[in-house]
Design an enzyme around this catalytic site. Structure first.
Site, PDB file in Angstrom:
ATOM      1  N   ASN A   1      39.238  37.675  67.519  1.00  0.00           N
ATOM      2  CA  ASN A   1      39.520  38.917  67.335  1.00  0.00           C
ATOM      3  C   ASN A   1      37.917  39.934  67.685  1.00  0.00           C
ATOM      4  O   ASN A   1      37.150  39.523  67.162  1.00  0.00           O
ATOM      5  CB  ASN A   1      40.648  38.592  66.189  1.00  0.00           C
ATOM      6  CG  ASN A   1      41.887  38.807  66.517  1.00  0.00           C
ATOM      7  OD1 ASN A   1      42.052  38.598  66.953  1.00  0.00           O
ATOM      8  ND2 ASN A   1      41.936  37.680  64.977  1.00  0.00           N
TER       9      ASN A   1
ATOM     10  N   GLY B   1      42.894  26.778  69.706  1.00  0.00           N
ATOM     11  CA  GLY B   1      43.297  25.070  69.862  1.00  0.00           C
ATOM     12  C   GLY B   1      43.482  24.226  70.028  1.00  0.00           C
ATOM     13  O   GLY B   1      43.777  23.652  71.064  1.00  0.00           O
TER      14      GLY B   1
ATOM     15  N   GLU C   1      39.425  38.274  57.954  1.00  0.00           N
ATOM     16  CA  GLU C   1      39.100  38.144  59.144  1.00  0.00           C
ATOM     17  C   GLU C   1      38.592  40.360  58.722  1.00  0.00           C
ATOM     18  O   GLU C   1      38.803  41.164  59.890  1.00  0.00           O
ATOM     19  CB  GLU C   1      39.751  38.237  60.733  1.00  0.00           C
ATOM     20  CG  GLU C   1      39.192  36.858  60.720  1.00  0.00           C
ATOM     21  CD  GLU C   1      39.551  35.956  62.108  1.00  0.00           C
ATOM     22  OE1 GLU C   1      38.585  35.697  62.916  1.00  0.00           O
ATOM     23  OE2 GLU C   1      40.547  36.608  62.763  1.00  0.00           O
TER      24      GLU C   1
ATOM     25  N   LYS D   1      43.976  44.690  73.197  1.00  0.00           N
ATOM     26  CA  LYS D   1      44.221  44.151  71.993  1.00  0.00           C
ATOM     27  C   LYS D   1      43.724  44.258  70.468  1.00  0.00           C
ATOM     28  O   LYS D   1      44.155  44.188  69.823  1.00  0.00           O
ATOM     29  CB  LYS D   1      43.788  42.593  72.216  1.00  0.00           C
ATOM     30  CG  LYS D   1      44.829  42.242  71.630  1.00  0.00           C
ATOM     31  CD  LYS D   1      43.568  39.879  71.199  1.00  0.00           C
ATOM     32  CE  LYS D   1      44.409  39.365  70.003  1.00  0.00           C
ATOM     33  NZ  LYS D   1      43.935  38.049  69.893  1.00  0.00           N
TER      34      LYS D   1
ATOM     35  N   GLY E   1      37.475  22.441  66.952  1.00  0.00           N
ATOM     36  CA  GLY E   1      38.917  22.001  66.418  1.00  0.00           C
ATOM     37  C   GLY E   1      39.907  21.389  67.411  1.00  0.00           C
ATOM     38  O   GLY E   1      40.358  21.888  68.641  1.00  0.00           O
ATOM     39  N   ALA E   2      41.362  21.268  65.945  1.00  0.00           N
ATOM     40  CA  ALA E   2      42.504  21.076  66.641  1.00  0.00           C
ATOM     41  C   ALA E   2      43.154  22.273  66.012  1.00  0.00           C
ATOM     42  O   ALA E   2      44.090  21.458  65.441  1.00  0.00           O
ATOM     43  CB  ALA E   2      42.504  20.113  66.976  1.00  0.00           C
ATOM     44  N   GLY E   3      43.174  23.402  65.934  1.00  0.00           N
ATOM     45  CA  GLY E   3      44.661  23.606  64.777  1.00  0.00           C
ATOM     46  C   GLY E   3      45.001  25.022  66.057  1.00  0.00           C
ATOM     47  O   GLY E   3      45.587  24.191  66.615  1.00  0.00           O
TER      48      GLY E   3
END
Length: 309
Positions: free
Chosen positions: A102, A12, A269, A185, A7-9
């Site tokens: 996550n 990413g 999520e 995290k 992807g290119a979100g």
């Protein structure tokens, strides 16, 4: 090093753009619509008041002809199964996968498919979004990427990736204790998501209420209890940073999941960030009433969204 980015979100695209600019051989595995947009406009990133625009080499599903050295995986947790199928042709005997997802639940599926020795650990601290026109907007003051091997030995790709990032403005470092980093995290994110999603407000708005500070402290304590039971209690520096972030009366921060709710997103999520943590806590005999309340609210939201979609 040949790098495939799924992807290119926002995440990413941001890291892939930096790696390409540093000389990495980067390709983006995308859908036809995204490939057309990238061919027309290039990969556009707005960060720290500056815009970069660079050509992006793309591949479509079924177009992977040979394994890559590294696959960067930045999908949402609920898209993991499809993402695994998409990247599988790119993963050969010498490939490593770097997931920036996550929580920890994703490792079960990735390890089962590719082997734990090929799946690195990665945690990123960054606020970025993808605009409707494909522009990636980085709006946090900085960004931090931590990566490392989860099993014995360190693949050569860890050092090579660190070297590439050293030529960029990205603050990236490798860690010999990546599982600890991941738990830290997770504790920060789970407490922040539970707090802002349950209260439907920013940290500053919540701190302005009578009980907001006490609720934030209690949520952090619940997350810490699960991590401690697993042998990964947050270290003092991490615990202090989380407390400052989630009790700052001037903060306009809210978890991205809360922003997703405000924007009407149907898929969240919640299970990866809160559900899995609660289940692990239950296995240790821990009662987590505030995290469970937040998780319950998110499940109600999800059920309503599914019923109306």
């Amino acid at each position: 090093m040949r790098i495939l980015v799924l992807g290119a979100g926002a995440i990413g695209g941001y890291y892939g753009s930096h790696l390409a600019g540093a000389g990495g051989e980067v390709q983006f595995l995308v859908r036809e619509r995204c490939a057309a947009q990238l061919a027309r406009d290039g990969l556009v990133v707005v960060s720290r008041g500056e815009e970069s625009r660079r050509p992006a080499a793309t591949l479509l599903a079924g177009g992977v002809a040979a394994p890559f050295d590294l696959v960067l995986l930045t999908c949402k947790a609920y898209d993991l199964d499809g993402a695994i199928e998409a990247i599988a042709p790119a993963v050969g005997p010498g490939t490593v996968v770097l997931p920036l997802l996550n929580g920890l639940a994703h490792f079960d599926a990735l390890d089962a498919r590719f082997g734990a020795e090929r799946v690195l650990g990665g945690a990123c601290y960054i606020a970025a979004s993808l605009a409707p026109d494909g522009t990636i907007r980085h709006f946090s003051p900085g960004d931090l990427l931590i990566l490392g091997a989860r099993t014995g030995g360190t693949p050569w790709q860890v050092e090579a990736l660190s070297d590439l990032f050293a030529r960029t403005t990205v603050n990236a470092r490798s860690s010999g204790a990546i599982l600890q980093e991941l738990w830290e995290k997770w504790c920060m994110l789970a407490a922040g998501a539970a707090l802002t999603c349950l209260m439907r407000g920013t940290v500053g708005e919540i701190m302005a209420t009578e009980a907001g500070g006490r609720i934030a402290e209690a949520m952090m304590a619940e997350c810490t209890a699960v991590a401690a039971a697993a042998g990964h209690a947050p270290r003092p520096a991490s615990a202090g940073q989380t407390r400052r972030q989630l009790t700052d009366p001037a903060s306009r921060w809210a978890a991205s999941m809360m922003r997703d709710i405000e924007q009407g997103a149907a898929r969240l999520e919640a299970e990866a960030i809160l559900g899995d943590l609660i289940h692990r806590g239950a296995a240790y005999g821990l009662a987590l009433p505030l995290l469970s309340a937040a998780h319950c609210q998110l499940q109600v939201h999800g059920a309503r969204a599914a019923a109306t979609s």
